[in-house]
Design an enzyme around this catalytic site. Sequence first.
Site, PDB file in Angstrom:
ATOM      1  N   SER A 206       3.031   1.157  -6.286  1.00 31.72           N
ATOM      2  CA  SER A 206       4.244  -0.052  -5.239  1.00 31.72           C
ATOM      3  C   SER A 206       4.304  -0.846  -6.423  1.00 31.72           C
ATOM      4  O   SER A 206       5.360  -1.398  -6.761  1.00 31.72           O
ATOM      5  CB  SER A 206       3.616  -0.998  -4.461  1.00 31.72           C
TER       6      SER A 206
ATOM      7  N   GLU B  23       9.921   6.641  -2.521  1.00 30.02           N
ATOM      8  CA  GLU B  23      10.433   5.747  -2.661  1.00 30.02           C
ATOM      9  C   GLU B  23      10.191   3.926  -1.951  1.00 30.02           C
ATOM     10  O   GLU B  23      10.863   2.903  -1.811  1.00 30.02           O
ATOM     11  CB  GLU B  23      12.125   6.144  -2.957  1.00 30.02           C
TER      12      GLU B  23
END
Length: 403
Positions: A136, A383
């Site tokens: 992240s 993603e």
Amino acid sequence: MAATSPTSDLTDEQRAICEMVHQFADEQILPNAEHYDHEDAFPEPIVEQMKELGLFGVTIPEEYGGMGLDLTTYAMIVEELSRGWISISGIVNTHFIGSYLLMKFGTEEQKQKYLPRMATGEIRAAFSLSEPECGSDVQAIKTAARRTDDGDYEINGTKMWVTNGLLSSLVFVLVRTDPNAEPRFRGMTCFIAEKEPGVAENTGRYQGFNVPPKIKKLGYKGVESTELVFDGYRTPADSILGGEAEGLGQGFVQMMDALEVGRVNVAARGVGIAQRALELALKYSQERKAFGKHIAQHQAIQFKLADMATQVDAARLLTHRAARLKDAGERSDLEAGMAKLFASEAGRFCVEECFRIHGGYGYSKEYEIERLYRDAPLLLIGEGTSEIQRMVIGRKLLERHKL
Ligand SMILES: Cc1cc2nc3c(=O)[nH]c(=O)nc-3n(C[C@H](O)[C@H](O)[C@H](O)COP(=O)(O)OP(=O)(O)OC[C@H]3O[C@@H](n4cnc5c(N)ncnc54)[C@H](O)[C@@H]3O)c2cc1C
């Protein structure tokens, strides 16, 4: 086959392509997915047919040998492929992101060099941001490139979770080129790292680019996820995306731009898997009997079907909206985040409801829902996790509505 009346706003071309890919999923993907999933084997024959259908060049302009279609049509295709098996869309996904990066930021030489062979699927692309210690928090990456005396760059470090890591020929890889840059993201660059597809330890001109054995996973099988180990890998300065003069230090911005279309792509995968779960639930609930009637006649089951169909349609509409905004050249960062968040959660929700409707049989490998149950959670992570999507959405909302 949408649960409700299909929207009439598809162009004739979109309708024809969707029907073609839907049929391809019915005839080639769905009957074979179980085999490749259980063997965790790369579905080579399916991929060969996808090459023939031109599916690796959907968004690549015609002048480079692709179909030149827009993101909206691509999202529709991804939904149909994912309805068959999300691993198939995974093989196309990182390739699509790579071609997007080239089309938007590449030099003309880079486009000429790669896009025609990418359009045919002769070479395939991977996309690599994540590392063992960060996913992240992209700005925390450690893999670094330093300029050598002869003007090349030497890359050292380890990347993690690279979809298509082994079989790709090109990896769009984000590395740190200036450890002292402030802010940190200005010190990051995207390299187009070449290697031999299918080779674990590269030699010769690709020496120092190594691919450890594929990671064993819960689901999303068939398509390989690997680490990439760069150990003194040398690459010329003109492998910097956009060229050294324009591209050095631009990697973070380029990759974040690509993630926006990547999020539409993951949203479309969520719609596809949710749609398939709905189809399986509609079928099974009208076959299975309990307490003297088909379980579909029990209101509790109908409520599940109702919630699933509503989630599928809402996810699809959000996904198409985000794609259409992008195609129109309008800002779509907030909308892409919303589509990705909602559609990936809809995928998980519909798969779990379908699993419940199957009762004990949902737990058996004989039923397709078992595979979907293992595949769906990936979409919550890849993603950008759902938590990260909420951060993106919140930040963009405040940017757009600043007092
Ligand atoms: C099968 C698979 C394929 C993948 N393919 C690719 C690929 O091709 N290329 C690539 O680059 N990456 C790929 N990834 C990596 C993926 O993008 C990352 O796993 C993802 O971004 C999450 O990063 P992480 O795993 O390091 O989790 P972390 O970043 O460590 O997060 C762990 C948890 O903490 C939460 N969290 C983190 N930061 C915050 C915060 N600020 N606020 C609140 N919660 C937070 C996260 O939401 C998550 O719940 C893939 C992953 C998988 C599983």
